[in-house]
Motif scaffolding. Structure first.
Motif, PDB file in Angstrom:
ATOM      1  N   ARG A  44       0.706  -1.161   0.127  1.00  0.00           N
ATOM      2  CA  ARG A  44      -0.069  -0.166  -0.033  1.00  0.00           C
ATOM      3  C   ARG A  44       0.886   1.312   0.126  1.00  0.00           C
ATOM      4  O   ARG A  44       0.342   2.226  -0.001  1.00  0.00           O
ATOM      5  CB  ARG A  44      -1.033   0.056   1.247  1.00  0.00           C
ATOM      6  N   ASP A  45       2.196   1.130   0.205  1.00  0.00           N
ATOM      7  CA  ASP A  45       2.875   2.308   0.011  1.00  0.00           C
ATOM      8  C   ASP A  45       2.772   2.963  -1.525  1.00  0.00           C
ATOM      9  O   ASP A  45       3.387   2.213  -2.508  1.00  0.00           O
ATOM     10  CB  ASP A  45       4.416   1.782   0.331  1.00  0.00           C
ATOM     11  N   PRO A  46       2.713   4.205  -1.562  1.00  0.00           N
ATOM     12  CA  PRO A  46       2.539   4.819  -2.937  1.00  0.00           C
ATOM     13  C   PRO A  46       3.867   5.019  -3.368  1.00  0.00           C
ATOM     14  O   PRO A  46       3.921   5.099  -4.788  1.00  0.00           O
ATOM     15  CB  PRO A  46       1.814   6.204  -2.597  1.00  0.00           C
ATOM     16  N   TYR A  47       5.021   4.771  -2.919  1.00  0.00           N
ATOM     17  CA  TYR A  47       6.082   4.990  -3.452  1.00  0.00           C
ATOM     18  C   TYR A  47       6.693   3.422  -3.891  1.00  0.00           C
ATOM     19  O   TYR A  47       7.893   3.519  -4.767  1.00  0.00           O
ATOM     20  CB  TYR A  47       7.191   5.614  -2.445  1.00  0.00           C
TER      21      TYR A  47
ATOM     22  N   VAL B  99      -8.881 -14.526  -6.528  1.00  0.00           N
ATOM     23  CA  VAL B  99      -8.310 -13.459  -7.481  1.00  0.00           C
ATOM     24  C   VAL B  99      -9.142 -12.085  -7.669  1.00  0.00           C
ATOM     25  O   VAL B  99      -8.652 -11.171  -7.660  1.00  0.00           O
ATOM     26  CB  VAL B  99      -8.061 -14.129  -8.947  1.00  0.00           C
ATOM     27  N   GLU B 100     -10.372 -12.240  -7.686  1.00  0.00           N
ATOM     28  CA  GLU B 100     -11.396 -11.237  -7.822  1.00  0.00           C
ATOM     29  C   GLU B 100     -10.987 -10.444  -6.470  1.00  0.00           C
ATOM     30  O   GLU B 100     -11.199  -9.226  -6.498  1.00  0.00           O
ATOM     31  CB  GLU B 100     -12.726 -11.685  -7.713  1.00  0.00           C
ATOM     32  N   GLN B 101     -10.874 -10.828  -5.414  1.00  0.00           N
ATOM     33  CA  GLN B 101     -10.546  -9.977  -4.148  1.00  0.00           C
ATOM     34  C   GLN B 101      -9.335  -9.231  -4.057  1.00  0.00           C
ATOM     35  O   GLN B 101      -9.253  -8.280  -3.617  1.00  0.00           O
ATOM     36  CB  GLN B 101     -10.632 -10.992  -2.832  1.00  0.00           C
TER      37      GLN B 101
ATOM     38  N   ASN C  30     -10.011  -6.415  -6.706  1.00  0.00           N
ATOM     39  CA  ASN C  30     -10.570  -5.295  -5.838  1.00  0.00           C
ATOM     40  C   ASN C  30      -9.706  -4.287  -5.107  1.00  0.00           C
ATOM     41  O   ASN C  30      -9.713  -3.257  -4.929  1.00  0.00           O
ATOM     42  CB  ASN C  30     -11.619  -5.598  -5.208  1.00  0.00           C
ATOM     43  N   SER C  31      -8.656  -5.033  -4.475  1.00  0.00           N
ATOM     44  CA  SER C  31      -7.701  -4.317  -3.477  1.00  0.00           C
ATOM     45  C   SER C  31      -6.683  -3.611  -4.151  1.00  0.00           C
ATOM     46  O   SER C  31      -6.159  -2.564  -3.798  1.00  0.00           O
ATOM     47  CB  SER C  31      -7.057  -5.539  -2.544  1.00  0.00           C
ATOM     48  N   TYR C  32      -6.025  -3.973  -5.358  1.00  0.00           N
ATOM     49  CA  TYR C  32      -5.186  -3.602  -6.293  1.00  0.00           C
ATOM     50  C   TYR C  32      -5.555  -2.879  -7.547  1.00  0.00           C
ATOM     51  O   TYR C  32      -4.924  -2.554  -8.249  1.00  0.00           O
ATOM     52  CB  TYR C  32      -4.021  -4.486  -6.144  1.00  0.00           C
TER      53      TYR C  32
END
Length: 59
Positions: A2-5, A52-54, A57-59
């Motif tokens: 989740r780190d934007p960098y 895989v669908e989960q 949706n997360s990424y």
């Protein structure tokens, strides 16, 4: 993750180092995963598709 960098993947003009584990295309890997799911039994394919669908949706 989740780190934007954090750089998950970069498409290098020269094709990267050529080692799949390092510079493989995530799009090609996803196509391979879809082919594997297609070849599985219906029950197991449904279970894996759900996971895989989960992640999609997360990424």
């Amino acid at each position: 993750m989740r780190d934007p960098y954090r750089n998950l993947w970069s498409e290098y003009e020269d094709g990267g180092c050529g080692v799949w584990e390092c510079c493989g295309s995530p799009f090609e890997a996803r196509e391979f995963l879809d082919a594997v799911i297609h070849g599985m039994s219906r029950r197991r394919a449904r279970e894996l598709r759900f996971l895989v669908e989960q992640l999609d949706n997360s990424y």
